[in-house]
Design a protein around this motif. Structure first.
Motif, PDB file in Angstrom:
ATOM      1  N   ASP A 282      36.682  43.259  37.990  1.00  0.00           N
ATOM      2  CA  ASP A 282      37.751  42.299  37.714  1.00  0.00           C
ATOM      3  C   ASP A 282      38.001  41.475  38.976  1.00  0.00           C
ATOM      4  O   ASP A 282      38.468  42.018  39.994  1.00  0.00           O
ATOM      5  N   PRO A 283      37.684  40.171  38.978  1.00  0.00           N
ATOM      6  CA  PRO A 283      37.888  39.361  40.181  1.00  0.00           C
ATOM      7  C   PRO A 283      39.374  39.169  40.479  1.00  0.00           C
ATOM      8  O   PRO A 283      40.196  39.114  39.574  1.00  0.00           O
ATOM      9  N   ASN A 316      33.329  34.098  49.282  1.00  0.00           N
ATOM     10  CA  ASN A 316      33.462  35.517  48.989  1.00  0.00           C
ATOM     11  C   ASN A 316      34.329  35.726  47.759  1.00  0.00           C
ATOM     12  O   ASN A 316      35.433  35.182  47.665  1.00  0.00           O
ATOM     13  N   VAL A 317      33.805  36.514  46.822  1.00  0.00           N
ATOM     14  CA  VAL A 317      34.551  36.899  45.627  1.00  0.00           C
ATOM     15  C   VAL A 317      35.003  38.342  45.816  1.00  0.00           C
ATOM     16  O   VAL A 317      34.168  39.235  46.011  1.00  0.00           O
ATOM     17  N   ASN A 318      36.316  38.546  45.786  1.00  0.00           N
ATOM     18  CA  ASN A 318      36.864  39.897  45.923  1.00  0.00           C
ATOM     19  C   ASN A 318      37.292  40.429  44.568  1.00  0.00           C
ATOM     20  O   ASN A 318      37.703  39.664  43.687  1.00  0.00           O
ATOM     21  N   PHE A 319      37.217  41.750  44.423  1.00  0.00           N
ATOM     22  CA  PHE A 319      37.496  42.393  43.144  1.00  0.00           C
ATOM     23  C   PHE A 319      38.599  43.428  43.299  1.00  0.00           C
ATOM     24  O   PHE A 319      38.896  43.885  44.409  1.00  0.00           O
ATOM     25  N   TRP A 430      43.435  35.068  41.323  1.00  0.00           N
ATOM     26  CA  TRP A 430      43.195  35.192  39.888  1.00  0.00           C
ATOM     27  C   TRP A 430      43.785  36.475  39.341  1.00  0.00           C
ATOM     28  O   TRP A 430      43.650  37.545  39.950  1.00  0.00           O
ATOM     29  N   ASP A 431      44.440  36.379  38.195  1.00  0.00           N
ATOM     30  CA  ASP A 431      44.930  37.550  37.480  1.00  0.00           C
ATOM     31  C   ASP A 431      44.064  37.749  36.249  1.00  0.00           C
ATOM     32  O   ASP A 431      44.126  36.952  35.304  1.00  0.00           O
ATOM     33  N   GLN A 432      43.255  38.803  36.248  1.00  0.00           N
ATOM     34  CA  GLN A 432      42.309  39.016  35.153  1.00  0.00           C
ATOM     35  C   GLN A 432      43.016  39.324  33.843  1.00  0.00           C
ATOM     36  O   GLN A 432      42.558  38.908  32.773  1.00  0.00           O
ATOM     37  N   ALA A 433      44.120  40.054  33.901  1.00  0.00           N
ATOM     38  CA  ALA A 433      44.811  40.445  32.670  1.00  0.00           C
ATOM     39  C   ALA A 433      45.274  39.236  31.872  1.00  0.00           C
ATOM     40  O   ALA A 433      45.125  39.182  30.646  1.00  0.00           O
TER      41      ALA A 433
END
Length: 461
Positions: A282-283, A316-319, A430-433
């Motif tokens: 989930d990013p 960079n993409v953080n999860f 970003w909020d994945q939910a």
């Protein structure tokens, strides 16, 4: 020209070892033919190609193994004439308006190979018209378009295969995922995704629209703008510059540059790998550095006469959990480098290498490793062949294909977030939910774009 960047000593050493030890992962797997191949001519599905450009003419011949190509559609009469001879011996029905294709009862499938900005509108209207669809990547131009496509797919139950054929790559990508899923790399810490530098152009003047091209319809849902074209002075047609055919991907108005071009392939595999390793994909944020050849104001290019997508990037993409990061770069080898606590491997369309791959000779993966990666669906062939076969099998069984719109959009949203990060020059959260950009009103507004009047999506009401 791609900038000359020297890799680190450790990276040079790794790549040298990798190049010297190109080892194919030998994993037993049964390739099962789709029932459609054995069907009689009268039982085969009819399909239409919408968008008869480069990707269309590369992928449609594969589709012809499984269904009958009966119609071609394009807003450029030159494409139609060329495609008809190349693909159909001059016998296909030709259409300038895709809506004429969608009304035909003899067409069961559409292959959508238009420029990116047309994908969502045609796909949604095709699903409402009762058609299953093979749609090239990237599926959407924006994040919110993806939400709408997923809603309509669930509502209609139509089968949509996204053209990320690396998910059907038995030789390399599926083997890489199987190695990771079997724990051979341990916990992943870093994934470097190399997607090459974006396109460059000089100033491109306004020009007369090419004969045979309906420019207004080519623009479709995107803002009205003048056609631009500049021939390469060395008469190399591959280096001509335009805001139309082929080079549309270098304009944010129509695409997302390398981030949604190669990014839609390699970031896809990277995120599948995180899940395969049992880690959270989930990013939560995308940040870093990028470079454009034009200036931007509030995320919009100021100059209108040069390619405007990002040329260079180190993002960079953080999860969630922060135990793995995806580093997206323009200045490393095209492909994906996976680094874990037990080792690392590198994969692209030509090779799968690294010590964990060499170790498969002495300690092979379990026989069902690839089958699990492929959701235990039958696989025939490799890459595009297997991808189309999976599409047909999913149509017959009314199941989600290997590259379904739901899992595709989770990945593609990362590509879109990366593009917004580049255009605004700041980290995007970003909020994945809720699938929403948080804490940045301007960035959140870039999750959607208005459609030009007269080219709104017909929601089948």
């Amino acid at each position: 020209m791609k900038p000359a960047v020297k890799p680190s000593t450790s990276r040079r050493k790794f790549l040298a070892q990798a190049s010297a030890t190109v080892v194919a992962a030998s994993v037993p797997y049964t390739f099962t033919a789709s029932r459609s191949l054995a069907q009689s001519k009268s039982q085969r599905l009819g399909f239409a190609l919408i968008g008869v450009g480069g990707n269309g003419t590369r992928t449609a011949p594969v589709g012809k193994q499984f269904a009958d190509l009966v119609a071609l559609c394009d807003v450029d009469s030159n494409h139609l004439a060329y495609g008809n001879q190349l693909l159909c011996d001059g016998k296909a029905d030709l259409h300038a308006d895709y809506r004429d294709v969608l009304t035909r009862e003899d067409i069961d499938i559409v292959q959508i190979s238009t420029p990116d900005h047309w994908h969502t509108k045609i796909l949604i209207e095709a699903m409402y018209a009762g058609k299953d669809a093979y749609c090239e990547k990237p599926l959407t131009l924006t994040i919110d378009e993806g939400k709408l496509i997923r809603k309509v797919q669930q509502e209609t139950g139509k089968v949509v295969q996204v053209g990320t054929q690396q998910r059907s790559s038995f030789n390399f990508f599926n083997n890489a995922l199987a190695v990771i899923a079997d724990g051979r790399l341990g916990k992943l810490s870093k994934i470097t995704v190399g997607i090459d530098a974006g396109g460059w152009s000089p100033e491109i003047p306004v020009a007369k629209v090419s004969e045979g091209l309906d420019w207004d319809r080519w623009l479709g849902p995107t803002p009205k703008t003048e056609f631009r074209y500049l021939a390469d002075p060395k008469k190399d047609s591959a280096r001509n510059y335009t805001n139309g055919h082929t080079h549309f991907r270098w304009w944010y108005e129509h695409s997302g540059g390398k981030l949604t071009d190669w990014g839609a392939h390699h970031i896809d595999i990277a995120m599948l790998a995180i899940a395969a390793a049992g880690q959270n994909n989930d990013p939560v944020s995308v940040g870093g550095k990028s470079k454009h050849d034009v200036d931007f104001k509030d995320g919009v290019a100021v100059q209108k006469n040069r390619y405007n997508t990002a040329r260079e990037f180190d993002l960079n993409v953080n999860f969630a959990g922060n135990d793995v990061v995806i580093n997206i770069r323009h200045d490393v080898d095209n492909g994906i480098l996976f680094e874990g606590e037990l080792g690392r491997i590198f994969v692209n369309r030509g090779k799968l290498v690294g010590k964990p791959i060499e170790d498969l000779v002495a300690k092979p993966l379990p026989d069902d490793s690839i089958a699990k990666i492929y959701r235990n669906m039958p696989m025939q062939g490799n890459d595009r062949d297997a991808h189309w076969a999976n599409f047909i099998d999913s149509i017959e069984k009314r199941t989600l294909p290997i590259s379904d719109v739901h899992s595709h959009m989770k990945m593609l949203n990362v590509c879109h977030l990366a593009g917004i990060c580049c255009r605004l020059g700041r980290t995007i959260h970003w909020d994945q939910a809720s699938e929403t950009i948080t804490g940045d009103e301007l960035a959140a507004s870039m999750m959607s774009r208005p459609y030009r009047e007269g080219f709104e999506i017909d929601m089948g009401n």
